[in-house]
Write a protein that holds these residues in place. Structure first.
Motif, PDB file in Angstrom:
ATOM      1  N   ARG A   9       0.890  10.767  14.959  1.00 12.45           N
ATOM      2  CA  ARG A   9       0.808   9.766  13.877  1.00 12.45           C
ATOM      3  C   ARG A   9       1.312   8.407  14.362  1.00 12.45           C
ATOM      4  O   ARG A   9       0.768   7.363  13.970  1.00 12.45           O
ATOM      5  CB  ARG A   9       1.596  10.248  12.662  1.00 12.45           C
ATOM      6  CG  ARG A   9       1.430   9.367  11.469  1.00 12.45           C
ATOM      7  CD  ARG A   9       1.457  10.109  10.164  1.00 12.45           C
ATOM      8  NE  ARG A   9       0.303  10.923   9.919  1.00 12.45           N
ATOM      9  CZ  ARG A   9       0.356  12.149   9.381  1.00 12.45           C
ATOM     10  NH1 ARG A   9       1.490  12.686   9.044  1.00 12.45           N
ATOM     11  NH2 ARG A   9      -0.766  12.823   9.182  1.00 12.45           N
ATOM     12  N   ARG A  11       0.875  -1.172   0.000  1.00  5.52           N
ATOM     13  CA  ARG A  11       0.000   0.000   0.000  1.00  5.52           C
ATOM     14  C   ARG A  11       0.906   1.214   0.000  1.00  5.52           C
ATOM     15  O   ARG A  11       2.035   1.157   0.492  1.00  5.52           O
ATOM     16  CB  ARG A  11      -0.874   0.015   1.256  1.00  5.52           C
ATOM     17  CG  ARG A  11      -1.583  -1.291   1.489  1.00  5.52           C
ATOM     18  CD  ARG A  11      -2.198  -1.346   2.883  1.00  5.52           C
ATOM     19  NE  ARG A  11      -3.466  -0.676   2.950  1.00  5.52           N
ATOM     20  CZ  ARG A  11      -3.787   0.212   3.884  1.00  5.52           C
ATOM     21  NH1 ARG A  11      -2.924   0.557   4.811  1.00  5.52           N
ATOM     22  NH2 ARG A  11      -4.969   0.793   3.889  1.00  5.52           N
ATOM     23  N   ALA A  58      -2.243   3.149   9.781  1.00  8.39           N
ATOM     24  CA  ALA A  58      -3.212   2.362  10.555  1.00  8.39           C
ATOM     25  C   ALA A  58      -3.452   0.986   9.938  1.00  8.39           C
ATOM     26  O   ALA A  58      -3.908   0.066  10.616  1.00  8.39           O
ATOM     27  CB  ALA A  58      -4.530   3.127  10.657  1.00  8.39           C
ATOM     28  N   GLY A  59      -3.137   0.842   8.647  1.00  3.24           N
ATOM     29  CA  GLY A  59      -3.434  -0.428   7.979  1.00  3.24           C
ATOM     30  C   GLY A  59      -2.203  -1.196   7.543  1.00  3.24           C
ATOM     31  O   GLY A  59      -2.298  -2.054   6.669  1.00  3.24           O
ATOM     32  N   ASP A 109      -2.272   8.888   7.706  1.00  2.00           N
ATOM     33  CA  ASP A 109      -2.872   8.253   8.888  1.00  2.00           C
ATOM     34  C   ASP A 109      -3.508   6.913   8.530  1.00  2.00           C
ATOM     35  O   ASP A 109      -3.349   5.912   9.227  1.00  2.00           O
ATOM     36  CB  ASP A 109      -3.935   9.174   9.507  1.00  2.00           C
ATOM     37  CG  ASP A 109      -3.300  10.237  10.390  1.00  2.00           C
ATOM     38  OD1 ASP A 109      -2.140  10.045  10.802  1.00  2.00           O
ATOM     39  OD2 ASP A 109      -3.960  11.255  10.655  1.00  2.00           O
ATOM     40  N   GLU A 110      -4.243   6.920   7.401  1.00  2.00           N
ATOM     41  CA  GLU A 110      -4.893   5.683   6.962  1.00  2.00           C
ATOM     42  C   GLU A 110      -3.832   4.637   6.602  1.00  2.00           C
ATOM     43  O   GLU A 110      -3.980   3.451   6.882  1.00  2.00           O
ATOM     44  CB  GLU A 110      -5.747   6.009   5.728  1.00  2.00           C
ATOM     45  CG  GLU A 110      -6.874   5.047   5.479  1.00  2.00           C
ATOM     46  CD  GLU A 110      -7.581   5.371   4.156  1.00  2.00           C
ATOM     47  OE1 GLU A 110      -7.872   4.422   3.425  1.00  2.00           O
ATOM     48  OE2 GLU A 110      -7.811   6.563   3.882  1.00  2.00           O
ATOM     49  N   LEU A 111      -2.745   5.106   5.999  1.00  2.00           N
ATOM     50  CA  LEU A 111      -1.694   4.169   5.600  1.00  2.00           C
ATOM     51  C   LEU A 111      -1.078   3.477   6.816  1.00  2.00           C
ATOM     52  O   LEU A 111      -0.967   2.248   6.859  1.00  2.00           O
ATOM     53  CB  LEU A 111      -0.579   4.886   4.816  1.00  2.00           C
ATOM     54  CG  LEU A 111       0.460   3.877   4.334  1.00  2.00           C
ATOM     55  CD1 LEU A 111       0.146   3.400   2.938  1.00  2.00           C
ATOM     56  CD2 LEU A 111       1.857   4.404   4.431  1.00  2.00           C
ATOM     57  N   ARG A 131      -1.237   6.262  15.732  1.00  2.00           N
ATOM     58  CA  ARG A 131      -2.146   5.626  14.760  1.00  2.00           C
ATOM     59  C   ARG A 131      -1.567   4.363  14.128  1.00  2.00           C
ATOM     60  O   ARG A 131      -2.266   3.648  13.404  1.00  2.00           O
ATOM     61  CB  ARG A 131      -2.522   6.620  13.660  1.00  2.00           C
ATOM     62  CG  ARG A 131      -3.319   7.779  14.216  1.00  2.00           C
ATOM     63  CD  ARG A 131      -3.716   8.722  13.128  1.00  2.00           C
ATOM     64  NE  ARG A 131      -4.488   9.827  13.680  1.00  2.00           N
ATOM     65  CZ  ARG A 131      -5.813   9.868  13.717  1.00  2.00           C
ATOM     66  NH1 ARG A 131      -6.524   8.869  13.245  1.00  2.00           N
ATOM     67  NH2 ARG A 131      -6.435  10.901  14.237  1.00  2.00           N
ATOM     68  N   TRP A 188       1.025   5.770   0.272  1.00  2.00           N
ATOM     69  CA  TRP A 188       0.462   7.121   0.240  1.00  2.00           C
ATOM     70  C   TRP A 188       1.501   8.006  -0.418  1.00  2.00           C
ATOM     71  O   TRP A 188       2.705   7.875  -0.164  1.00  2.00           O
ATOM     72  CB  TRP A 188       0.173   7.654   1.651  1.00  2.00           C
ATOM     73  CG  TRP A 188      -0.089   9.135   1.585  1.00  2.00           C
ATOM     74  CD1 TRP A 188      -1.247   9.734   1.210  1.00  2.00           C
ATOM     75  CD2 TRP A 188       0.850  10.192   1.832  1.00  2.00           C
ATOM     76  NE1 TRP A 188      -1.092  11.109   1.199  1.00  2.00           N
ATOM     77  CE2 TRP A 188       0.193  11.410   1.581  1.00  2.00           C
ATOM     78  CE3 TRP A 188       2.186  10.228   2.233  1.00  2.00           C
ATOM     79  CZ2 TRP A 188       0.800  12.653   1.716  1.00  2.00           C
ATOM     80  CZ3 TRP A 188       2.806  11.461   2.371  1.00  2.00           C
ATOM     81  CH2 TRP A 188       2.122  12.657   2.113  1.00  2.00           C
ATOM     82  N   SER A 195      -4.466   8.948   2.827  1.00  2.00           N
ATOM     83  CA  SER A 195      -3.800   9.801   3.823  1.00  2.00           C
ATOM     84  C   SER A 195      -2.727   8.999   4.558  1.00  2.00           C
ATOM     85  O   SER A 195      -2.835   7.772   4.679  1.00  2.00           O
ATOM     86  CB  SER A 195      -4.815  10.326   4.839  1.00  2.00           C
ATOM     87  OG  SER A 195      -5.199   9.275   5.705  1.00  2.00           O
ATOM     88  N   VAL A 202      -3.569   4.749  -0.884  1.00  2.00           N
ATOM     89  CA  VAL A 202      -4.309   5.096   0.326  1.00  2.00           C
ATOM     90  C   VAL A 202      -4.307   6.619   0.429  1.00  2.00           C
ATOM     91  O   VAL A 202      -3.284   7.261   0.174  1.00  2.00           O
ATOM     92  CB  VAL A 202      -3.619   4.457   1.553  1.00  2.00           C
ATOM     93  CG1 VAL A 202      -4.250   4.931   2.836  1.00  2.00           C
ATOM     94  CG2 VAL A 202      -3.663   2.942   1.453  1.00  2.00           C
TER      95      VAL A 202
END
Ligand SMILES: NC(=O)c1ccc[n+]([C@@H]2O[C@H](COP(=O)([O-])OP(=O)(O)OC[C@H]3O[C@@H](n4cnc5c(N)ncnc54)[C@H](O)[C@@H]3O)[C@@H](O)[C@H]2O)c1
Length: 310
Positions: free
Chosen positions: A215, A165, A192-193, A188-190, A218, A167, A186, A184
């Motif tokens: 960050r 993944r 978190a996953g 943060d989303e990156l 997260r 960003w 953002s 992804v």
């Protein structure tokens, strides 16, 4: 004979011919004046080229040829204001990606810690589950920045059956499709996953402390972070705290906020692998970089345009 000023003594051959005569390389310390008539200055990525130095360069100086890919050591704005071209050596991608992958493997499989056990005579086949390393193959790799080095890391990750993944401030649909990577929206989303996060953005004011305490919170519990990009992308004190608390299981760092100083909090931790900015430090890569500096100098002196303008 064109005089080329250098920020430190560099092992260039003595007789590099150019149409204006053989190049003469001379180390000029940062606090000394570059002589009038000098057409170019060669810096290395660890030598600052400040606005003050650029202001004191003679009018003849038209090129700063950086021996390195990142140019955050150079005040680009000041160079631009004086109409000075800056070039770099974008030939370090594969070697630095090798290093990023080495740190992923070393951090996850606890290479540093385990080697220390072996060397100090503590070989113990019955070590508890809590001291085991982390699996790499098949895990989710999150790339912050989809730069050339990030994409080279992604190619390696495919061989490890990882889910990739990324960003990036700009989506890269073609590279994404070629590498089977998922975009992804953002950072943060990156984080978190992802099981493993690897940093690959340039250092610019907007990316300083991209990874800060908020960050880091997260990141997945037990995640691993690797940085082969630039130290100031990360708030080192916050990272040390995340590693100390166990929120992050491990980290691998090739770059630091205030090189060559390393935060004592990081030095004290067993779960971080630390290397002294050696992403491009293979003999073959350094030779390629030296050749590229010379190719930029010759192209600029002879044709007025660098091969790799920044
Ligand atoms: N450890 C080493 O020895 C070593 C060697 C080479 C490069 N590097 C570093 O690795 C990193 C990646 O290098 P590269 O050559 O692959 O790419 P690069 O230096 O060209 O960086 C490009 C990346 O930075 C991102 N970026 C630029 N400005 C941004 C902004 N304002 N906000 C968010 N993202 C931004 C771009 O989107 C892109 O993903 C750089 O930081 C470079 O300095 C380290």
């Amino acid at each position: 004979m064109p005089l080329i000023a250098t920020s430190r003594p560099l092992p260039f051959p003595a007789n590099i011919p150019s149409r204006q005569g053989a190049l003469e390389f001379r180390h000029i310390p940062a606090d000394a004046l570059v002589p009038e008539g000098t057409p170019a200055y060669v810096s290395t990525a660890v030598d600052p080229v400040t606005a003050q130095m650029i202001a004191a360069f003679p009018d003849s100086l038209r090129l700063i040829a950086n021996f390195g890919t990142g140019t955050d050591n150079i005040d680009l704005k000041a160079a631009r204001a004086r109409g000075i071209t800056v070039s770099n050596t974008p030939v370090v991608t594969e070697d630095t990606a090798d290093m990023a992958f080495a740190l992923i493997l070393a951090a996850c499989r606890k290479l540093g810690e385990n080697e220390r056990f072996l060397r100090d005579g503590s070989w113990d086949a019955t070590r508890p589950m809590a001291s085991m390393g982390l699996r790499v193959h098949g895990q989710t790799l999150g790339l912050i920045g989809f730069s050339p080095i990030a994409q080279a890391v992604a190619r390696r990750a495919r061989g490890f059956d990882m889910q990739i993944r990324y960003w990036n401030r700009t989506r890269r649909p073609e590279a994404e499709a070629a590498l089977g990577a998922e975009y992804v929206a953002s950072p943060d989303e990156l984080v978190a996953g992802s099981d493993i996060v690897s940093l690959h953005t340039a250092l610019v004011p907007e990316t300083r402390h991209l990874i800060d305490a908020a960050r880091l919170a997260r990141f997945r519990q037990g995640a691993v972070m690797v940085n082969t990009a630039r130290g100031p992308l990360v708030d080192e004190k916050a990272l040390a705290e995340a590693l100390r608390s166990g929120h992050l299981a491990a980290a691998g760092l090739d770059v630091f906020e205030a090189e060559p100083t390393v935060d004592p909090g990081l030095l004290a931790l067993p779960n971080v692998v630390l290397t002294p900015h050696i992403g491009s430090a293979t003999a073959a890569c350094r030779t390629d970089m030296g050749r590229r500096v010379i190719a930029n100098l010759l192209a600029f002196l002879e044709n007025g345009a660098a091969l790799d303008p920044v």
